[in-house]
Scaffold this motif. Structure first.
Motif, PDB file in Angstrom:
ATOM      1  N   LEU A   4       0.872  -1.293   0.001  1.00 22.38           N
ATOM      2  CA  LEU A   4       0.144   0.135  -0.042  1.00 22.38           C
ATOM      3  C   LEU A   4       0.748   1.127  -0.071  1.00 22.38           C
ATOM      4  O   LEU A   4       0.507   2.139  -0.383  1.00 22.38           O
ATOM      5  N   THR A   5       1.928   1.168   0.373  1.00 22.83           N
ATOM      6  CA  THR A   5       2.927   2.386   0.651  1.00 22.83           C
ATOM      7  C   THR A   5       3.966   2.407  -0.239  1.00 22.83           C
ATOM      8  O   THR A   5       4.553   3.226  -0.768  1.00 22.83           O
ATOM      9  N   GLU A   6       4.627   1.104  -0.347  1.00 20.25           N
ATOM     10  CA  GLU A   6       5.702   1.159  -1.132  1.00 20.25           C
ATOM     11  C   GLU A   6       5.631   0.937  -2.632  1.00 20.25           C
ATOM     12  O   GLU A   6       6.185   1.428  -3.462  1.00 20.25           O
ATOM     13  N   TYR A   7       4.433   0.363  -3.244  1.00 17.01           N
ATOM     14  CA  TYR A   7       4.188   0.168  -4.630  1.00 17.01           C
ATOM     15  C   TYR A   7       4.013   1.679  -5.300  1.00 17.01           C
ATOM     16  O   TYR A   7       4.744   1.940  -6.282  1.00 17.01           O
ATOM     17  N   PRO A   8       3.175   2.359  -4.890  1.00 18.51           N
ATOM     18  CA  PRO A   8       2.949   3.928  -5.340  1.00 18.51           C
ATOM     19  C   PRO A   8       4.283   4.642  -5.402  1.00 18.51           C
ATOM     20  O   PRO A   8       4.855   5.088  -6.524  1.00 18.51           O
ATOM     21  N   LYS A   9       5.169   4.553  -4.358  1.00 19.26           N
ATOM     22  CA  LYS A   9       6.494   5.147  -4.456  1.00 19.26           C
ATOM     23  C   LYS A   9       7.467   4.552  -5.437  1.00 19.26           C
ATOM     24  O   LYS A   9       8.060   5.211  -5.934  1.00 19.26           O
ATOM     25  N   LEU A  10       7.355   3.329  -5.558  1.00 18.24           N
ATOM     26  CA  LEU A  10       8.233   2.473  -6.502  1.00 18.24           C
ATOM     27  C   LEU A  10       7.689   2.917  -7.796  1.00 18.24           C
ATOM     28  O   LEU A  10       8.798   3.380  -8.766  1.00 18.24           O
ATOM     29  N   ILE A  11       6.784   2.888  -8.195  1.00 13.49           N
ATOM     30  CA  ILE A  11       6.215   3.142  -9.782  1.00 13.49           C
ATOM     31  C   ILE A  11       6.553   4.500 -10.091  1.00 13.49           C
ATOM     32  O   ILE A  11       7.124   5.095 -11.090  1.00 13.49           O
ATOM     33  N   LYS A  12       6.449   5.769  -9.021  1.00 14.12           N
ATOM     34  CA  LYS A  12       6.710   6.892  -9.369  1.00 14.12           C
ATOM     35  C   LYS A  12       8.176   7.168  -9.554  1.00 14.12           C
ATOM     36  O   LYS A  12       8.590   7.919 -10.510  1.00 14.12           O
ATOM     37  N   ARG A  13       8.958   6.550  -8.662  1.00 11.00           N
ATOM     38  CA  ARG A  13      10.228   6.683  -8.797  1.00 11.00           C
ATOM     39  C   ARG A  13      10.840   5.985 -10.179  1.00 11.00           C
ATOM     40  O   ARG A  13      11.687   6.900 -11.090  1.00 11.00           O
ATOM     41  N   ILE A  14      10.330   4.961 -10.543  1.00 12.74           N
ATOM     42  CA  ILE A  14      10.769   4.554 -11.892  1.00 12.74           C
ATOM     43  C   ILE A  14      10.473   5.256 -13.016  1.00 12.74           C
ATOM     44  O   ILE A  14      11.247   5.574 -14.003  1.00 12.74           O
ATOM     45  N   LEU A  15       9.136   5.722 -12.997  1.00  6.75           N
ATOM     46  CA  LEU A  15       8.711   6.578 -14.117  1.00  6.75           C
ATOM     47  C   LEU A  15       9.209   7.812 -14.229  1.00  6.75           C
ATOM     48  O   LEU A  15       9.814   8.343 -15.328  1.00  6.75           O
ATOM     49  N   THR A  16       9.706   8.532 -12.867  1.00  3.71           N
ATOM     50  CA  THR A  16      10.356   9.778 -13.092  1.00  3.71           C
ATOM     51  C   THR A  16      11.790   9.679 -13.600  1.00  3.71           C
ATOM     52  O   THR A  16      12.198  10.563 -14.442  1.00  3.71           O
ATOM     53  N   GLU A  17      12.264   8.484 -13.090  1.00  2.02           N
ATOM     54  CA  GLU A  17      13.612   8.158 -13.913  1.00  2.02           C
ATOM     55  C   GLU A  17      13.591   8.124 -15.343  1.00  2.02           C
ATOM     56  O   GLU A  17      14.515   8.601 -16.131  1.00  2.02           O
ATOM     57  N   TYR A  18      12.842   7.446 -15.777  1.00  2.00           N
ATOM     58  CA  TYR A  18      12.461   7.167 -17.476  1.00  2.00           C
ATOM     59  C   TYR A  18      12.188   8.716 -18.106  1.00  2.00           C
ATOM     60  O   TYR A  18      12.663   9.219 -19.117  1.00  2.00           O
ATOM     61  N   VAL A  19      11.376   9.543 -17.386  1.00  2.00           N
ATOM     62  CA  VAL A  19      11.003  10.741 -17.888  1.00  2.00           C
ATOM     63  C   VAL A  19      12.233  11.802 -17.737  1.00  2.00           C
ATOM     64  O   VAL A  19      12.286  12.223 -18.855  1.00  2.00           O
ATOM     65  N   GLU A  20      12.864  11.685 -16.915  1.00  2.00           N
ATOM     66  CA  GLU A  20      14.195  12.472 -16.640  1.00  2.00           C
ATOM     67  C   GLU A  20      15.297  12.214 -18.021  1.00  2.00           C
ATOM     68  O   GLU A  20      15.765  13.001 -18.555  1.00  2.00           O
ATOM     69  N   LEU A  21      15.444  10.892 -17.976  1.00  2.00           N
ATOM     70  CA  LEU A  21      16.390  10.444 -19.042  1.00  2.00           C
ATOM     71  C   LEU A  21      15.642  10.968 -20.438  1.00  2.00           C
ATOM     72  O   LEU A  21      16.503  11.152 -21.210  1.00  2.00           O
ATOM     73  N   SER A  22      14.463  10.669 -20.542  1.00  2.00           N
ATOM     74  CA  SER A  22      13.963  10.883 -21.715  1.00  2.00           C
ATOM     75  C   SER A  22      14.279  12.405 -22.319  1.00  2.00           C
ATOM     76  O   SER A  22      14.540  12.727 -23.258  1.00  2.00           O
ATOM     77  N   ASN A  23      13.774  13.183 -21.451  1.00  2.00           N
ATOM     78  CA  ASN A  23      13.884  14.672 -21.523  1.00  2.00           C
ATOM     79  C   ASN A  23      15.575  15.392 -21.821  1.00  2.00           C
ATOM     80  O   ASN A  23      15.609  16.300 -22.542  1.00  2.00           O
ATOM     81  N   ARG A  24      16.450  14.413 -21.199  1.00  2.00           N
ATOM     82  CA  ARG A  24      17.901  14.609 -21.532  1.00  2.00           C
ATOM     83  C   ARG A  24      18.253  14.537 -22.931  1.00  2.00           C
ATOM     84  O   ARG A  24      19.215  14.973 -23.264  1.00  2.00           O
ATOM     85  N   HIS A  25      17.783  13.258 -23.423  1.00  2.00           N
ATOM     86  CA  HIS A  25      18.387  12.694 -24.660  1.00  2.00           C
ATOM     87  C   HIS A  25      17.733  12.893 -25.717  1.00  2.00           C
ATOM     88  O   HIS A  25      18.093  12.392 -26.980  1.00  2.00           O
ATOM     89  N   PHE A  26      16.480  13.319 -25.749  1.00  2.00           N
ATOM     90  CA  PHE A  26      15.586  13.200 -27.140  1.00  2.00           C
ATOM     91  C   PHE A  26      15.099  14.452 -27.521  1.00  2.00           C
ATOM     92  O   PHE A  26      15.484  15.707 -26.690  1.00  2.00           O
TER      93      PHE A  26
END
Length: 114
Positions: A4-26
């Motif tokens: 209940l507490t960890e799954y939302p944090k985990l998916i936000k962290r993973i997707l935030t990393e992807y978005v930040e990486l995408s914004n730097r390289h594309f």
């Protein structure tokens, strides 16, 4: 892991990393951002902008947390968000590749719930 507490944090962290990486390289004419609806447990990586005179508007990843599982509704990443979740310690039974029709899920390594 308290889902209940960890799954939302985990998916936000993973997707935030992807978005930040995408914004730097594309393409800088396309904005990539994360839409989070915590009350309904919806997480969307969205793209908006213009490329070669055409409007770009689409979802790269859409994940819902439902009944204690990650339901991956849309996933256009190379290795798949499910792989990232497993690497982070999520059991495969807690991941549903919802973009596959229910009768086809038995052929994946993930949950077959419908």
């Amino acid at each position: 892991m308290d889902k209940l507490t960890e799954y939302p944090k985990l998916i936000k962290r993973i997707l935030t990393e992807y978005v930040e990486l995408s914004n730097r390289h594309f393409n800088s004419n396309i904005e990539r951002f994360l839409i989070v609806d915590e009350s309904q447990n919806n997480y969307i990586w969205m793209n908006l902008g213009w490329q070669n005179g055409e409007r770009i508007s689409g979802i790269t990843v859409y994940v819902r947390i439902r009944d204690g599982r990650f339901w991956i509704e849309e996933d256009w990443t190379e290795e798949g968000i499910g792989t990232d979740l497993v690497r982070a310690g999520v059991p495969k039974d807690d991941i549903v590749l919802a973009f596959h029709e229910p009768q086809m899920r038995q052929y994946t390594d993930f949950s077959v719930v419908s």
